[in-house]
Enzyme design. Sequence first.
Site, short mmCIF file in Angstrom:
data_model
loop_
_atom_site.label_atom_id
_atom_site.label_comp_id
_atom_site.label_asym_id
_atom_site.label_seq_id
_atom_site.Cartn_x
_atom_site.Cartn_y
_atom_site.Cartn_z
N ARG A 19 0.83 -1.21 0.00
CA ARG A 19 0.00 0.00 0.00
C ARG A 19 0.87 1.26 0.00
NH1 ARG A 19 -2.37 -3.80 3.41
NH2 ARG A 19 -4.52 -4.35 2.95
N ASP B 91 -10.29 -4.81 8.04
CA ASP B 91 -9.34 -5.80 8.54
C ASP B 91 -9.99 -6.68 9.61
OD1 ASP B 91 -7.57 -4.55 6.81
OD2 ASP B 91 -6.77 -3.23 8.37
N ARG C 204 -12.09 -9.24 7.92
CA ARG C 204 -11.24 -10.31 7.37
C ARG C 204 -10.75 -11.24 8.49
NH1 ARG C 204 -8.31 -6.40 2.86
NH2 ARG C 204 -9.87 -6.81 1.22
N HIS D 228 -2.95 -0.06 8.85
CA HIS D 228 -3.60 -0.76 7.74
C HIS D 228 -2.51 -1.10 6.71
CE1 HIS D 228 -6.67 -2.00 4.99
NE2 HIS D 228 -6.31 -1.12 4.08
P1 NAI Z 1 -10.17 2.22 -8.88
O1 NAI Z 1 -9.03 2.47 -9.79
O2 NAI Z 1 -11.16 1.18 -9.24
O3 NAI Z 1 -10.95 3.59 -8.64
C1 NAI Z 1 -10.34 4.78 -8.32
C2 NAI Z 1 -11.09 5.90 -9.02
O4 NAI Z 1 -10.58 7.15 -8.59
C3 NAI Z 1 -10.97 5.86 -10.56
O5 NAI Z 1 -12.26 5.77 -11.15
C4 NAI Z 1 -10.29 7.19 -10.88
O6 NAI Z 1 -10.72 7.77 -12.11
C5 NAI Z 1 -10.69 8.05 -9.70
N1 NAI Z 1 -9.85 9.22 -9.49
C6 NAI Z 1 -8.51 9.36 -9.62
N2 NAI Z 1 -8.13 10.61 -9.33
C7 NAI Z 1 -9.25 11.29 -8.96
C8 NAI Z 1 -9.51 12.61 -8.54
N3 NAI Z 1 -8.54 13.50 -8.40
N4 NAI Z 1 -10.78 12.94 -8.26
C9 NAI Z 1 -11.79 12.05 -8.38
N5 NAI Z 1 -11.59 10.79 -8.79
C10 NAI Z 1 -10.35 10.40 -9.08
O7 NAI Z 1 -9.53 1.89 -7.43
P2 NAI Z 1 -10.27 1.19 -6.19
O8 NAI Z 1 -10.06 -0.27 -6.25
O9 NAI Z 1 -11.63 1.72 -6.09
O10 NAI Z 1 -9.38 1.72 -4.97
C11 NAI Z 1 -9.42 3.09 -4.61
C12 NAI Z 1 -8.42 3.38 -3.49
O11 NAI Z 1 -8.86 2.76 -2.28
C13 NAI Z 1 -7.00 2.85 -3.73
O12 NAI Z 1 -6.06 3.78 -3.27
C14 NAI Z 1 -6.96 1.58 -2.90
O13 NAI Z 1 -5.64 1.22 -2.55
C15 NAI Z 1 -7.79 2.01 -1.71
N6 NAI Z 1 -8.37 0.92 -0.92
C16 NAI Z 1 -8.37 1.08 0.44
C17 NAI Z 1 -8.95 0.16 1.27
C18 NAI Z 1 -8.96 0.40 2.74
O14 NAI Z 1 -9.29 -0.52 3.50
N7 NAI Z 1 -8.62 1.58 3.22
C19 NAI Z 1 -9.55 -1.07 0.72
C20 NAI Z 1 -9.53 -1.13 -0.72
C21 NAI Z 1 -8.95 -0.16 -1.50
#
Ligand code: NAI
Length: 308
Positions: A88, A148, A151, A175
Amino acid sequence: SKVTVVGAGNVGASCAEYIAIKNFASEVVLIDIKEGFAEGKAMDLMQTASLNGFDTRITGVTNDYSKTAGSKVAVITSGVPRKPGMTREDLIGINAGIVKDVTTKILEHSPEAIIIVVSNPMDTMTYLSHKASGLPKNRIIGMGGALDSARFKYRLAEALECPASDIDGMVIGAHSDTGMVPLMSKATRNGVPVVNFIDEEKQSYVIEETKIGGATLTKLLGTSAWYAPGAAVSVLVHSILADQKKMVPCSLMLDGEYGLSDICFGVPAIIGKNGVEKIVEVELTEDEKAKFNEAADAVRKTNDVLYE
Ligand code: NAI
């Protein structure tokens, strides 16, 4: 009440879907930078309203924050997810700029919003969101521990051969693959300590699989997971909007709690209408305490990268 979800990707859309299906918010606004993308996700989700029986209105917009005005809660999922083999922490370079920018834009239009940070590396992104906004500690919540812990319960249920709903347990700490601290000593099955059911070898297996839970899915899927992350966010949003006062581990700005300050780190807290109502301090075993502090040191090192 209105909720904004920034980023209409895998996690953002899943989160919007769970919020809608649970029917506790009047409106969810999905916002993304990809032209037409949030509009498409919102339309697809709205076409499930008559099928799934919800009344929440989901709208999608490209970059137009005026449509997010007056949100009670804003969820930040914008940014890049990891690919197999990445940690991450590898995402900090791209995501820091995005999270900082998005935090500012949300608050311009929803000055009262409670912010939930999801983008990774989440503990550091939550810290950055605090520094960029100067908001009081109760209004920024990093989502990690909720996922977490789910999970952890999944792995415990598997080991005990029982339903996950029989299991209670928490993961605190960072995390990250190495920094999560699953509290085995406190996990129970209907009030009975789980250590009564599984030997030490199985306990270690559960702890290890919990910590690498995200990496395991990233390897299988080619990108990181979204159903459980989206559901975990929806639990936090629900607890805020309905003032449920659920106790959930979240990454929060600490001010002396657990002996830590000036760091966002995973600890149990009561989540209600004001965001963080109270941080709960629980007694840790010596081993848990050592792992918790080691993980905090690692998060501080990642936070330092923000200022390099
Ligand atoms: P994804 O790639 O499917 O979606 C991310 C979206 O953000 C994309 O549609 C993109 O166009 C958009 N985006 C990028 N820059 C932007 C901006 N400046 N303004 C608005 N939208 C913007 O990625 P996903 O799988 O949805 O993951 C998103 C984030 O969440 C990642 O950083 C991932 O590592 C994190 N994550 C965190 C978790 C947690 O437990 N905290 C769990 C799962 C994912």
